[in-house]
Motif scaffolding. Structure first.
Motif, PDB file in Angstrom:
ATOM      1  N   ALA A 367       0.832  -1.204   0.000  1.00  0.00           N
ATOM      2  CA  ALA A 367       0.000   0.000   0.000  1.00  0.00           C
ATOM      3  C   ALA A 367       0.867   1.255   0.000  1.00  0.00           C
ATOM      4  O   ALA A 367       0.555   2.241  -0.683  1.00  0.00           O
ATOM      5  CB  ALA A 367      -0.926  -0.001   1.210  1.00  0.00           C
ATOM      6  N   GLU A 368       1.946   1.220   0.757  1.00  0.00           N
ATOM      7  CA  GLU A 368       2.848   2.366   0.783  1.00  0.00           C
ATOM      8  C   GLU A 368       3.558   2.544  -0.554  1.00  0.00           C
ATOM      9  O   GLU A 368       3.757   3.673  -1.034  1.00  0.00           O
ATOM     10  CB  GLU A 368       3.881   2.187   1.893  1.00  0.00           C
ATOM     11  CG  GLU A 368       4.833   3.367   2.043  1.00  0.00           C
ATOM     12  CD  GLU A 368       5.813   3.185   3.179  1.00  0.00           C
ATOM     13  OE1 GLU A 368       6.750   4.002   3.284  1.00  0.00           O
ATOM     14  OE2 GLU A 368       5.660   2.231   3.967  1.00  0.00           O
ATOM     15  N   GLY A 371       0.090   2.184  -3.466  1.00  0.00           N
ATOM     16  CA  GLY A 371      -1.267   2.645  -3.176  1.00  0.00           C
ATOM     17  C   GLY A 371      -1.720   3.775  -4.077  1.00  0.00           C
ATOM     18  O   GLY A 371      -2.866   3.802  -4.532  1.00  0.00           O
ATOM     19  N   LYS A 372      -0.827   4.720  -4.365  1.00  0.00           N
ATOM     20  CA  LYS A 372      -1.183   5.837  -5.232  1.00  0.00           C
ATOM     21  C   LYS A 372      -1.451   5.363  -6.656  1.00  0.00           C
ATOM     22  O   LYS A 372      -2.394   5.808  -7.315  1.00  0.00           O
ATOM     23  CB  LYS A 372      -0.059   6.872  -5.221  1.00  0.00           C
ATOM     24  CG  LYS A 372      -0.373   8.141  -6.002  1.00  0.00           C
ATOM     25  CD  LYS A 372       0.771   9.139  -5.880  1.00  0.00           C
ATOM     26  CE  LYS A 372       0.477  10.412  -6.664  1.00  0.00           C
ATOM     27  NZ  LYS A 372       1.604  11.381  -6.583  1.00  0.00           N
ATOM     28  N   LYS A 377      -5.582   2.647  -0.072  1.00  0.00           N
ATOM     29  CA  LYS A 377      -4.732   2.824   1.095  1.00  0.00           C
ATOM     30  C   LYS A 377      -5.011   1.733   2.116  1.00  0.00           C
ATOM     31  O   LYS A 377      -6.093   1.116   2.106  1.00  0.00           O
ATOM     32  CB  LYS A 377      -4.919   4.200   1.718  1.00  0.00           C
ATOM     33  CG  LYS A 377      -6.273   4.499   2.315  1.00  0.00           C
ATOM     34  CD  LYS A 377      -6.327   5.950   2.787  1.00  0.00           C
ATOM     35  CE  LYS A 377      -7.680   6.305   3.408  1.00  0.00           C
ATOM     36  NZ  LYS A 377      -7.881   5.678   4.715  1.00  0.00           N
ATOM     37  N   TYR A 378      -4.035   1.512   2.975  1.00  0.00           N
ATOM     38  CA  TYR A 378      -4.121   0.477   3.997  1.00  0.00           C
ATOM     39  C   TYR A 378      -4.659   1.091   5.285  1.00  0.00           C
ATOM     40  O   TYR A 378      -4.118   2.079   5.786  1.00  0.00           O
ATOM     41  CB  TYR A 378      -2.740  -0.127   4.230  1.00  0.00           C
ATOM     42  CG  TYR A 378      -2.686  -1.239   5.249  1.00  0.00           C
ATOM     43  CD1 TYR A 378      -3.299  -2.452   4.999  1.00  0.00           C
ATOM     44  CD2 TYR A 378      -1.998  -1.068   6.462  1.00  0.00           C
ATOM     45  CE1 TYR A 378      -3.238  -3.484   5.922  1.00  0.00           C
ATOM     46  CE2 TYR A 378      -1.927  -2.099   7.391  1.00  0.00           C
ATOM     47  CZ  TYR A 378      -2.552  -3.307   7.115  1.00  0.00           C
ATOM     48  OH  TYR A 378      -2.491  -4.328   8.028  1.00  0.00           O
ATOM     49  N   ASP A 379      -5.731   0.519   5.815  1.00  0.00           N
ATOM     50  CA  ASP A 379      -6.385   1.065   6.996  1.00  0.00           C
ATOM     51  C   ASP A 379      -6.109   0.265   8.263  1.00  0.00           C
ATOM     52  O   ASP A 379      -6.771   0.484   9.279  1.00  0.00           O
ATOM     53  CB  ASP A 379      -7.895   1.150   6.764  1.00  0.00           C
ATOM     54  CG  ASP A 379      -8.255   2.180   5.706  1.00  0.00           C
ATOM     55  OD1 ASP A 379      -7.550   3.202   5.605  1.00  0.00           O
ATOM     56  OD2 ASP A 379      -9.219   1.953   4.949  1.00  0.00           O
TER      57      ASP A 379
END
Length: 467
Positions: A367-368, A371-372, A377-379
Motif C-alpha cells: 500500500a505504501e 497505493g497511489k 490505502k491500507y487502513d
C-alpha cells in the motif's frame, strides 16, 4: 506482523483452458504465449461417442467423404469450429489426416465449457466411455491436473484433461466428478471490473473532454463497452467496442485493432500511449458482482514466486496471499494489480517465506509502495467483526487470514448479515465458489473459514498530472 501461514493448495496452472475454450466454441485463437495449442505434437486423444462407423472427410467444410471411422482411439490435432481434424489409418494402411464432426466425439459440441482442476483426493480415473470398468479406463488424472468439463450424459460427465503436453477426452461418474474436481475461472484479459465509473482525462489544464459517468462492461478479448446513460455508447473510431489498456498509472482507450487511441480532445490519434491519451477511471458503484481472479489462471499461474531446494513455488501453488490482495483491490475500485508483478515485489521485499507462505507484512508495504498507483490505502489490521462490518459498509474491502490460506472479503449485506467472500483457490474444505460466496459471521468463525484477522483497504481518488 510477521506471521507465516502454511499453504494448503499444491496445484499447477492450466495451460490448456483459455485457448481450448475458444477453439471448441469456434472463436478466434488466443495468441498469448501462456496457452498451449492443440497440434500434432500436443494432440487430443479421444474415443468416438458411438461404436457405429462415422464419415471422415477430406476437407474441413465436410463436403467430400474420404473414408470411414471406426471405434478406436484417435489423435485430434486441430479444431475448426465444430469440425475436428484427426489422424486416421486409411484402407491402404497409411496414416492420413481427415476431418470429422465434433459431434462424433463431444456430447455437447457447442455447450458451456467450465475450467476444472483435480482436488486433493488422490486423483480420479477417466474412462473411455460412460461405463465404469477396468477395461474402459483411459487415464488417471492426478491431483493438480487441469482441464474442462465439456458435457453430460445421464450420471456421467465428459471432461478434457491435460497430462503434460497431451490432452485426453473421457468420462467421469458425475458423483465422483462433483466430489473430486473444482472450478476455477480464467479471467485473462479483463483488467477493469464491470461497474459504474467516472471517466476523465489524466491531464489537467488542457482542452479536455468533460468528466463523464459510464457503465463499463467487459465483452471479451480485451474489449469493453462504455455506456453513458443519457448519451449512449462511447465510440472510438466509430466503434462501440473499445480496448482498454493499462500502462503505468493510467488507462488508455483504443480501437479494437489497437492502432488508434482516444485523446483528451475526443480525437483518435496514433496509439503512442503518452499522457495526452491517458485516462482515469474512478469506480462509483460496487453493486456489480466482482470478478474473482484464480491462482490457476494460465496467464500468470506458472509465474515463480520463489525457488528453493524442492523446486519453485509458483502463484498457483503458493500465491493465495498475493491473489487475495488482487481480488480485494479489484473489488474495491476496479484496479487490476498484475499478480506476477505483485509476487515479484513480495519476494524481493522479504514477505514470502519459501514453502511456508506469505507474511502479513506484505499488505502495508504494498500500500505504501503502490497505493497511489492503484488508488487504495491500507487502513490497518483488526480481529473485530464489528470493525470489519463498519469498514465494509463504508465501501472498503479486506483480506482475511484463515487456516492455511488468505481470501478477500468484498461486501457486507445488511439484509441477512452475510459477507461476500472471494476465494482464489476454490475447493477442499472451504465451501466457496469461483464467482464469490455469501457467508454468515458464524461460518467465518469456525472450521476452514475461521478468520484470525483482517487487513482493511479503502479507495482513494485517482491522481492527476498537469500539462
Amino acid at each position: 506482523m510477521n506471521k507465516k501461514r502454511k499453504i494448503s493448495t499444491l496445484y499447477q496452472a492450466a495451460f490448456i483452458i483459455g485457448l481450448t475454450i475458444l477453439m471448441l466454441l469456434g472463436t478466434a485463437k488466443v495468441r498469448a504465449a501462456s496457452f498451449t495449442e492443440i497440434t500434432d505434437s500436443a494432440c487430443l486423444h479421444a474415443y468416438p461417442l458411438s461404436k457405429k462407423a462415422f464419415p471422415i472427410y477430406s476437407d474441413h467444410e465436410m463436403t467430400s467423404v474420404a473414408g470411414k471411422g471406426t471405434y478406436k482411439e484417435y489423435k485430434i490435432v486441430k479444431f475448426f469450429g465444430n469440425t475436428m481434424q484427426l489422424v486416421y489409418k486409411a484402407e491402404d494402411g497409411t496414416r492420413k489426416k481427415g476431418y470429422a464432426s465434433a459431434s462424433c466425439f463431444l456430447q455437447q459440441p457447442s455447450g458451456k465449457r467450465e475450467g476444472m482442476y483435480v482436488g486433493p483426493s488422490g486423483g480420479i480415473d477417466i474412462y473411455k466411455v460412460p461405463k465404469n470398468s477396468s477395461s474402459q479406463r483411459f487415464i488417471h488424472a492426478a491431483q493438480a491436473d487441469c482441464g474442462l468439463k465439456v458435457g453430460e450424459k445421464g450420471q456421467w460427465t465428459q471432461v478434457m484433461i491435460q497430462k503434460k503436453r497431451q490432452y485426453y477426452l473421457g468420462w467421469i461418474p458425475t458423483s465422483r466428478f462433483k466430489s473430486s474436481m473444482f472450478h476455477f475461472a480464467v479471467r485473462t484479459g479483463q483488467i477493469l471490473a464491470d461497474g459504474r465509473y467516472t471517466l476523465c482525462p489524466a491531464l489537467v489544464g488542457t482542452d479536455t473532454l468533460k468528466k463523464t459517468t459510464y457503465d463499463v462492461k467487459y465483452i471479451g478479448t480485451g474489449l469493453y463497452t462504455l455506456k453513458n446513460v443519457k448519451k449512449g455508447y462511447l465510440q472510438v473510431d466509430n466503434s462501440r467496442q473499445v480496448c482498454i489498456q493499462k500502462k503505468g498509472d493510467f488507462y488508455y482507450l483504443l480501437t479494437d485493432s489497437r492502432k488508434l487511441a482516444l485523446n483528451a480532445k475526443g480525437e483518435t490519434t496514433e496509439a503512442a500511449l503518452d499522457q495526452t491519451q491517458a485516462w482515469n477511471f474512478q469506480k462509483k458503484s460496487t453493486r456489480t458482482v466482482t470478478v474473482v481472479y484464480s491462482q490457476y489462471d494460465p496467464e500468470y499461474g506458472k509465474t515463480v514466486y520463489k525457488d528453493g531446494n524442492i523446486g519453485p513455488r509458483t502463484i498457483s501453488t503458493s500465491g493465495c496471499g498475493v491473489m487475495a490482495l488482487v481480488n480485494a483491490i479489484y473489488a474495491l475500485n476496479g484496479s487490476y494489480i498484475p499478480p506476477e508483478r505483485l509476487a515479484r515485489f513480495s519476494a524481493a521485499r522479504g514477505h514470502y517465506f519459501y514453502n511456508a507462505g506469505t507474511a502479513d507484512t506484505l499488505y502495508p508495504d504494498v500500500a505504501e509502495k503502490w497505493g497511489k498507483k492503484y488508488r487504495f490505502k491500507y487502513d490497518g489490521l483488526t480481529g473485530s467483526f464489528a470493525e470489519l462490518q463498519k469498514h465494509l459498509r463504508k465501501g472498503g474491502t479486506a483480506v482475511a487470514l484463515v487456516p492455511g490460506h488468505y481470501l478477500a472479503i468484498a461486501k457486507y449485506r445488511s439484509s441477512d448479515g452475510k459477507y461476500l467472500i472471494l476465494d482464489s483457490a476454490v475447493g477442499g474444505r472451504r465451501p466457496t465458489s469461483i464467482n464469490g460466496e455469501w457467508m454468515s459471521m458464524g461460518q467465518l468463525q469456525s472450521g476452514a473459514l475461521f478468520c484470525q484477522h483482517f487487513h482493511l483497504f479503502s479507495a482513494v481518488k485517482a491522481s492527476k498530472h498537469r500539462s
